[in-house]
Design an enzyme around this catalytic site. Structure first.
Site, PDB file in Angstrom:
ATOM      1  NE  ARG A   1      39.565  41.756  39.891  1.00 55.10           N
ATOM      2  CZ  ARG A   1      38.797  42.717  39.383  1.00 55.10           C
ATOM      3  NH1 ARG A   1      39.359  43.754  38.771  1.00 55.10           N
ATOM      4  NH2 ARG A   1      37.491  42.665  39.500  1.00 55.10           N
TER       5      ARG A   1
ATOM      6  CB  SER B   1      36.251  36.248  43.132  1.00 52.71           C
ATOM      7  OG  SER B   1      35.000  36.903  43.178  1.00 52.71           O
TER       8      SER B   1
ATOM      9  CD  GLU C   1      40.360  38.241  42.009  1.00 47.39           C
ATOM     10  OE1 GLU C   1      40.016  39.178  42.753  1.00 47.39           O
ATOM     11  OE2 GLU C   1      39.691  37.882  41.032  1.00 47.39           O
TER      12      GLU C   1
END
Length: 332
Positions: free
Chosen positions: A156, A224, A320
């Site tokens: 990520r 998420s 995130e």
């Protein structure tokens, strides 16, 4: 002022001072010349950004479109404009017989956002297909290309979150897809499929994501909210002393990934509501707008989750989702 409620999937009733649509690379020089010294925020489909309050600057809405295909005896080569929908691109690759993206089906957002986050799911990360990325250097008003090896891709993560953060605007992503690309089904529930085709993988991923994740068109959310933390074996052993069945996935010889949803679930956050923002009752990794939520409630809930996970497990969760305040990004 320009309403933002329908431009970000969390759906808070917020506004921006101005909004401009980026429809051509030729627009970039003039847009950033006009914005020099002013706050701005680049927005694609709004699925990974939450406007917590009114934004005092200009929102640049990425509408760059176009897909170019070339191929050799061994590979498909796709050059895709950054404003294209990621999921629509996955569908397009399947339609032309280019396989490998199917595990990344139904991930919201644009193609330009994909390498920034290095999106991934079910054992596949987008970086493995990226050859180069084209971008506009805002400070120097130049168009550049960066090679895969220089993008510093990680879980990520990428150079676009660090050295190039807020300095460039991705205009297109160039992909190289091997024609003999093998199906990836090592992660559950894909590993239950018997000799699946790429289309069967695609359909299963969509089925699972729709079962697990609320539809933002019905219940405002940004997917998420937290990253799955990567921790040392020492931290893992400490948790196993209390929770012997803690799920984890080996990342390296000395580190593992633990699902953030599991950590949050152990602390009883499922279904909890703060000022109209709820921790989803089926998927605790997703925070949702119950219809009357606001930025203050979201920050309260997210910070409480982060603090409690830190206190209970000695793990610092990292969001995130990008949180946008009055003048730009807010630190959780």
């Amino acid at each position: 002022m320009v309403p933002l409620k329908k431009l970000h999937t969390f759906g808070f009733d917020t506004q921006a001072k101005n909004l401009v649509e980026l429809k051509s690379k030729d627009d970039l020089v003039s847009i950033f010349h006009q914005l020099k010294g002013s706050d701005y925020y680049l927005l694609g489909e709004g699925s990974n950004s939450i406007f917590l309050e009114d934004f005092s600057g200009t929102v640049i809405l990425n509408k760059l479109k176009g897909i170019e295909l070339k191929e050799s005896a061994t590979h498909f080569y796709l050059s895709v404009a950054s404003g294209e929908s990621w999921h629509e691109l996955v569908k397009h690759t399947l339609s032309i017989g280019a396989f490998g993206f199917e595990n990344l089906a139904l991930i919201p957002g644009t193609v330009g956002a994909a390498p920034i986050q290095n999106i991934g799911a079910y054992g596949v990360e987008v970086e493995q297909f990226i050859s180069t990325i084209e971008y506009y250097d805002i400070e120097h008003s130049t168009f550049c290309t960066i090679e895969h090896k220089d993008c510093n891709f990680a879980y990520r993560d990428s150079i676009f979150k660090h050295a190039l953060f807020n300095k460039v605007l991705i205009t297109s992503v160039n992909f190289s897809i091997a024609k003999d690309q093998a199906v990836e089904q090592s992660y559950a529930p894909l590993n239950q499929l018997i000799d699946p085709t790429p289309l069967e993988i695609f359909n299963k991923v969509i089925e699972v994501r729709r079962e697990k994740l609320p539809d933002p068109k019905i219940l405002g959310n940004a997917g998420s909210f937290f990253k799955n933390p990567v921790v040392s074996d020492k931290i893992l052993k400490s948790i196993e002393n209390q929770y012997s069945t803690v799920p984890h996935f080996r990342i390296s010889a000395n580190s593992v990934k633990i699902p953030a949803a599991w950590l949050i679930d152990q602390l009883g956050f499922k279904g909890k509501v703060y000022s109209g923002v709820k921790c989803h009752e089926r998927q605790p990794l997703v925070l949702v707008n119950n219809g009357n939520g606001n930025g203050e409630g979201l920050l309260m809930l997210a910070r409480q989750i982060k603090q409690d996970v830190q206190n209970a497990f000695s793990i610092e969760l990292e969001n995130e989702v990008r949180l946008v305040g009055n003048s730009g990004l807010i630190v959780l």
